[in-house]
Motif scaffolding. Structure first.
Motif, PDB file in Angstrom:
ATOM      1  N   PHE A 262       0.812  -1.209   0.000  1.00  0.00           N
ATOM      2  CA  PHE A 262       0.000   0.000   0.000  1.00  0.00           C
ATOM      3  C   PHE A 262       0.855   1.274   0.000  1.00  0.00           C
ATOM      4  O   PHE A 262       0.836   2.060  -0.924  1.00  0.00           O
ATOM      5  N   SER A 263       1.608   1.508   1.071  1.00  0.00           N
ATOM      6  CA  SER A 263       2.303   2.779   1.282  1.00  0.00           C
ATOM      7  C   SER A 263       3.355   3.048   0.210  1.00  0.00           C
ATOM      8  O   SER A 263       3.972   2.130  -0.327  1.00  0.00           O
ATOM      9  N   GLU A 264       3.556   4.347  -0.064  1.00  0.00           N
ATOM     10  CA  GLU A 264       4.557   4.765  -1.043  1.00  0.00           C
ATOM     11  C   GLU A 264       5.380   5.932  -0.506  1.00  0.00           C
ATOM     12  O   GLU A 264       4.900   6.698   0.338  1.00  0.00           O
ATOM     13  N   PRO A 265       6.615   6.098  -1.009  1.00  0.00           N
ATOM     14  CA  PRO A 265       7.483   7.160  -0.494  1.00  0.00           C
ATOM     15  C   PRO A 265       6.908   8.557  -0.645  1.00  0.00           C
ATOM     16  O   PRO A 265       7.058   9.395   0.244  1.00  0.00           O
ATOM     17  N   ALA A 266       6.237   8.838  -1.766  1.00  0.00           N
ATOM     18  CA  ALA A 266       5.737  10.186  -2.010  1.00  0.00           C
ATOM     19  C   ALA A 266       4.352  10.419  -1.429  1.00  0.00           C
ATOM     20  O   ALA A 266       3.866  11.547  -1.409  1.00  0.00           O
TER      21      ALA A 266
ATOM     22  N   GLY B 111       3.177   9.626   1.775  1.00  0.00           N
ATOM     23  CA  GLY B 111       3.034   9.937   3.195  1.00  0.00           C
ATOM     24  C   GLY B 111       1.840   9.212   3.776  1.00  0.00           C
ATOM     25  O   GLY B 111       1.648   8.013   3.553  1.00  0.00           O
ATOM     26  N   SER B 112       1.012   9.939   4.493  1.00  0.00           N
ATOM     27  CA  SER B 112      -0.183   9.358   5.090  1.00  0.00           C
ATOM     28  C   SER B 112      -1.359   9.301   4.118  1.00  0.00           C
ATOM     29  O   SER B 112      -2.422   8.790   4.462  1.00  0.00           O
ATOM     30  N   ASP B 113      -1.168   9.834   2.922  1.00  0.00           N
ATOM     31  CA  ASP B 113      -2.259   9.904   1.953  1.00  0.00           C
ATOM     32  C   ASP B 113      -2.189   8.699   1.023  1.00  0.00           C
ATOM     33  O   ASP B 113      -1.532   8.734  -0.021  1.00  0.00           O
ATOM     34  N   LEU B 114      -2.857   7.625   1.401  1.00  0.00           N
ATOM     35  CA  LEU B 114      -2.829   6.411   0.588  1.00  0.00           C
ATOM     36  C   LEU B 114      -3.338   6.679  -0.815  1.00  0.00           C
ATOM     37  O   LEU B 114      -2.803   6.146  -1.796  1.00  0.00           O
ATOM     38  N   ALA B 115      -4.372   7.512  -0.940  1.00  0.00           N
ATOM     39  CA  ALA B 115      -4.943   7.787  -2.256  1.00  0.00           C
ATOM     40  C   ALA B 115      -4.003   8.593  -3.142  1.00  0.00           C
ATOM     41  O   ALA B 115      -4.269   8.756  -4.339  1.00  0.00           O
ATOM     42  N   GLY B 116      -2.890   9.074  -2.589  1.00  0.00           N
ATOM     43  CA  GLY B 116      -1.921   9.810  -3.378  1.00  0.00           C
ATOM     44  C   GLY B 116      -0.881   8.916  -4.030  1.00  0.00           C
ATOM     45  O   GLY B 116       0.141   9.411  -4.509  1.00  0.00           O
ATOM     46  N   LEU B 117      -1.127   7.620  -4.078  1.00  0.00           N
ATOM     47  CA  LEU B 117      -0.130   6.677  -4.603  1.00  0.00           C
ATOM     48  C   LEU B 117       0.117   6.885  -6.098  1.00  0.00           C
ATOM     49  O   LEU B 117      -0.762   7.347  -6.839  1.00  0.00           O
ATOM     50  N   ARG B 118       1.328   6.520  -6.531  1.00  0.00           N
ATOM     51  CA  ARG B 118       1.759   6.754  -7.910  1.00  0.00           C
ATOM     52  C   ARG B 118       2.174   5.485  -8.649  1.00  0.00           C
ATOM     53  O   ARG B 118       2.506   5.553  -9.836  1.00  0.00           O
TER      54      ARG B 118
ATOM     55  N   GLY C 107      -4.758  -8.589 -22.185  1.00  0.00           N
ATOM     56  CA  GLY C 107      -5.564  -8.131 -21.057  1.00  0.00           C
ATOM     57  C   GLY C 107      -4.779  -8.014 -19.772  1.00  0.00           C
ATOM     58  O   GLY C 107      -5.303  -7.559 -18.753  1.00  0.00           O
ATOM     59  N   ASP C 108      -3.509  -8.451 -19.792  1.00  0.00           N
ATOM     60  CA  ASP C 108      -2.662  -8.354 -18.603  1.00  0.00           C
ATOM     61  C   ASP C 108      -2.391  -6.891 -18.250  1.00  0.00           C
ATOM     62  O   ASP C 108      -2.523  -5.991 -19.086  1.00  0.00           O
ATOM     63  N   TRP C 109      -1.970  -6.706 -16.998  1.00  0.00           N
ATOM     64  CA  TRP C 109      -1.617  -5.369 -16.519  1.00  0.00           C
ATOM     65  C   TRP C 109      -0.114  -5.305 -16.281  1.00  0.00           C
ATOM     66  O   TRP C 109       0.481  -6.264 -15.770  1.00  0.00           O
ATOM     67  N   ILE C 110       0.484  -4.183 -16.616  1.00  0.00           N
ATOM     68  CA  ILE C 110       1.911  -3.960 -16.419  1.00  0.00           C
ATOM     69  C   ILE C 110       2.079  -2.945 -15.289  1.00  0.00           C
ATOM     70  O   ILE C 110       1.543  -1.837 -15.361  1.00  0.00           O
ATOM     71  N   ILE C 111       2.822  -3.348 -14.253  1.00  0.00           N
ATOM     72  CA  ILE C 111       2.968  -2.527 -13.049  1.00  0.00           C
ATOM     73  C   ILE C 111       4.352  -1.888 -13.020  1.00  0.00           C
ATOM     74  O   ILE C 111       5.363  -2.554 -13.226  1.00  0.00           O
ATOM     75  N   GLN C 112       4.371  -0.594 -12.727  1.00  0.00           N
ATOM     76  CA  GLN C 112       5.613   0.158 -12.629  1.00  0.00           C
ATOM     77  C   GLN C 112       5.521   1.086 -11.412  1.00  0.00           C
ATOM     78  O   GLN C 112       4.562   1.851 -11.299  1.00  0.00           O
ATOM     79  N   GLY C 113       6.500   1.000 -10.498  1.00  0.00           N
ATOM     80  CA  GLY C 113       6.461   1.906  -9.353  1.00  0.00           C
ATOM     81  C   GLY C 113       7.171   1.339  -8.139  1.00  0.00           C
ATOM     82  O   GLY C 113       7.982   0.408  -8.242  1.00  0.00           O
ATOM     83  N   GLN C 114       6.851   1.897  -6.975  1.00  0.00           N
ATOM     84  CA  GLN C 114       7.543   1.514  -5.741  1.00  0.00           C
ATOM     85  C   GLN C 114       6.589   1.592  -4.555  1.00  0.00           C
ATOM     86  O   GLN C 114       5.758   2.494  -4.449  1.00  0.00           O
TER      87      GLN C 114
ATOM     88  N   PHE D  56      10.492  -4.229   7.866  1.00  0.00           N
ATOM     89  CA  PHE D  56       9.888  -3.438   6.797  1.00  0.00           C
ATOM     90  C   PHE D  56      10.754  -3.513   5.539  1.00  0.00           C
ATOM     91  O   PHE D  56      11.950  -3.772   5.614  1.00  0.00           O
ATOM     92  N   ASN D  57      10.148  -3.212   4.395  1.00  0.00           N
ATOM     93  CA  ASN D  57      10.865  -3.323   3.131  1.00  0.00           C
ATOM     94  C   ASN D  57      10.430  -2.257   2.129  1.00  0.00           C
ATOM     95  O   ASN D  57       9.309  -1.741   2.201  1.00  0.00           O
ATOM     96  N   GLU D  58      11.342  -1.959   1.209  1.00  0.00           N
ATOM     97  CA  GLU D  58      10.985  -1.274  -0.022  1.00  0.00           C
ATOM     98  C   GLU D  58      10.732  -2.352  -1.071  1.00  0.00           C
ATOM     99  O   GLU D  58      11.446  -3.357  -1.119  1.00  0.00           O
ATOM    100  N   VAL D  59       9.720  -2.142  -1.895  1.00  0.00           N
ATOM    101  CA  VAL D  59       9.423  -3.093  -2.970  1.00  0.00           C
ATOM    102  C   VAL D  59       9.323  -2.314  -4.280  1.00  0.00           C
ATOM    103  O   VAL D  59       8.537  -1.365  -4.380  1.00  0.00           O
ATOM    104  N   PHE D  60      10.127  -2.711  -5.269  1.00  0.00           N
ATOM    105  CA  PHE D  60      10.159  -2.039  -6.560  1.00  0.00           C
ATOM    106  C   PHE D  60       9.515  -2.935  -7.617  1.00  0.00           C
ATOM    107  O   PHE D  60       9.738  -4.149  -7.646  1.00  0.00           O
ATOM    108  N   PHE D  61       8.721  -2.308  -8.497  1.00  0.00           N
ATOM    109  CA  PHE D  61       8.041  -3.016  -9.583  1.00  0.00           C
ATOM    110  C   PHE D  61       8.566  -2.483 -10.910  1.00  0.00           C
ATOM    111  O   PHE D  61       8.400  -1.299 -11.226  1.00  0.00           O
ATOM    112  N   ASN D  62       9.211  -3.348 -11.664  1.00  0.00           N
ATOM    113  CA  ASN D  62       9.760  -2.970 -12.966  1.00  0.00           C
ATOM    114  C   ASN D  62       9.081  -3.803 -14.049  1.00  0.00           C
ATOM    115  O   ASN D  62       9.469  -4.931 -14.338  1.00  0.00           O
ATOM    116  N   GLU D  63       8.003  -3.243 -14.596  1.00  0.00           N
ATOM    117  CA  GLU D  63       7.219  -3.907 -15.638  1.00  0.00           C
ATOM    118  C   GLU D  63       6.771  -5.297 -15.195  1.00  0.00           C
ATOM    119  O   GLU D  63       6.959  -6.298 -15.895  1.00  0.00           O
TER     120      GLU D  63
END
Length: 417
Positions: free
Chosen positions: A137-141, A143-150, A161-168, A223-230
């Motif tokens: 759920f949480s993202e670096p940018a 903060g406490s605003d979950l709906a602000g995810l990128r 029909g597959d989805w490609i995920i990019q982000g952190q 805790f961890n950082e998780v990166f998604f590259n395509e």
């Protein structure tokens, strides 16, 4: 409410007590009783293997995820029976920490939103401890605003029909030990931020996922950082409709606050026992009037948390969905634990800086509690977010002014723009 067991509950308690006495890993009991918050404390054997073994034994005997339907690996038990199990499991319940997110948050979300074929495949494996889950759920940018995810999800151009995920994602508890996770993404930046989200479940072994543990102040890396590259996700692993991710996430968040708030220790029993035995220059710490006054304050908070939790149990027993009032338990417990740990270390004086359990007072339990407690006030919703939820959704007070409410997410200003 009458807190005494009914005859049926007493019989259930007796059955639970007998099974635990005959099957619990008693060789681990002493270590588990000395565990500190956020740390299982096992040194005699691998903690993950021990946790999975105990969970599997419970599952095979029908004691795993008691409140889940039988077809999904549970027992179909009542909320009160679930509470009785927790009371009787005692220190062995510490072994279940590995599965808290899966059983308490991901499982209920899958039950509500996943395809039936996926529920019947994934949930029994989750209940048995064979597969561990996390929530992304949480993202670096944000903060406490979950709906602000990128983190974005876009459909592949190959017609699959597959989805490609990019982000952190960040602060993902247990990601390094997880087999699967639930993931919230942005699928439409052209609508207001709460409306352009979509939720999925995915394998944490998917190509393109990188997990980096975060070193914490207490020396652990939960805790961890998780990166998604395509990262590619099939469309049938979507939870809810496209754009319905915020609604789906509320299922997770309400269960998260119930799971965290109802089960979060404050450390009061440990502090009370410590004050009875800790010797100051004037005798036992508990003989001091100021210490007794502080203990009384903490006792009141602990009692309030207990009975507030019982309200949630009563609601569940009536078939109601966990509500925003469950934010109270998490808010109060987190702050109380931090304050209580600081008080214990004040009593220890200079000895409070010793972190080695072999030499510190009370095996450094209060030191570990203090170092872990700031995270409890952030994970599952910060204190400020929880106060807003309680104010707006429990007390009915006016909501905060939101200037971005009807603005497309792509048009919301960010720092540096």
């Amino acid at each position: 409410m009458n807190f005494d067991d009914t005859p049926e509950e007493a019989a259930f308690r007796s059955e639970v007590r007998a099974w635990i006495a005959a099957n619990a890993p008693t060789h681990l009991e002493a270590e588990l009783k000395q565990s500190s918050f956020g740390n299982m404390g096992l040194k005699s054997e691998d903690p993950i293997a021990a946790a999975k073994a105990w969970q599997k034994k419970k599952f095979d005997a029908g004691w795993a995820c008691l409140h889940w339907p039988k077809e999904y690996g549970g027992r179909g038990a009542t909320p009160i029976e679930r509470v009785i199990w927790g009371q009787e499991e005692g220190a062995y319940g510490t072994l279940g920490g590995l599965f808290t997110i899966g059983h308490g948050m991901c499982g209920p979300t899958l039950m509500a939103w996943a395809l039936e074929e996926h529920k019947r495949k994934l949930l029994p494996a989750m209940a048995s401890g064979a597969e561990v889950w996390c929530q992304l759920f949480s993202e670096p940018a944000g903060g406490s605003d979950l709906a602000g995810l990128r983190t974005k999800a876009e459909q592949a151009t190959d017609g699959s029909g597959d989805w490609i995920i990019q982000g952190q994602k960040i602060w993902t508890s247990g990601a390094q030990n997880s087999d699967y996770g639930i993931l919230i993404t942005r699928t439409d930046p052209n609508v207001p931020k709460h409306k352009g989200l979509t939720m999925f479940w995915l394998s944490m072994k998917s190509p393109g996922i990188e997990i980096r543990p975060i070193k914490q102040a207490n020396g652990q890396s939960g805790f961890n950082e998780v990166f998604f590259n395509e990262v590619r996700i099939p469309d049938n692993q979507r939870l809810g409709a496209v754009g319905q991710g915020w609604t789906v996430s509320l299922t997770t968040l309400m269960n998260e606050r119930l799971s965290i708030g109802s089960g979060m220790p404050t450390g009061f029993p440990e502090l009370f026992d410590y004050c009875l035995n800790f010797q100051t220059e004037d005798g036992p710490a508990a003989d001091d009037r100021m210490v007794r006054s502080r203990l009384a304050q903490y006792a009141v908070k602990a009692s309030g948390l207990k009975y507030t939790g019982m309200r949630a149990i009563s609601a569940l027993s009536k078939g109601e969905t966990p509500g925003p009032e469950n934010s109270i338990g998490k808010l109060v417990a987190g702050a109380t634990m931090q304050e209580l740990a600081m008080f214990a270390l004040d009593l220890q004086g200079q000895a409070g800086v010793i972190l080695d359990p072999a030499h510190a007072e009370a095996a450094a339990r209060f030191q570990a509690m203090l170092l872990r407690s700031p995270a409890t006030r952030v994970e599952g919703g910060t204190d400020e977010i929880l106060r807003n939820i309680i104010a707006e959704r429990v007390l009915g007070l006016p909501g905060d002014i939101r200037v971005d409410k009807d603005v497309a997410f792509k048009d919301i200003p960010t720092s540096g723009r």
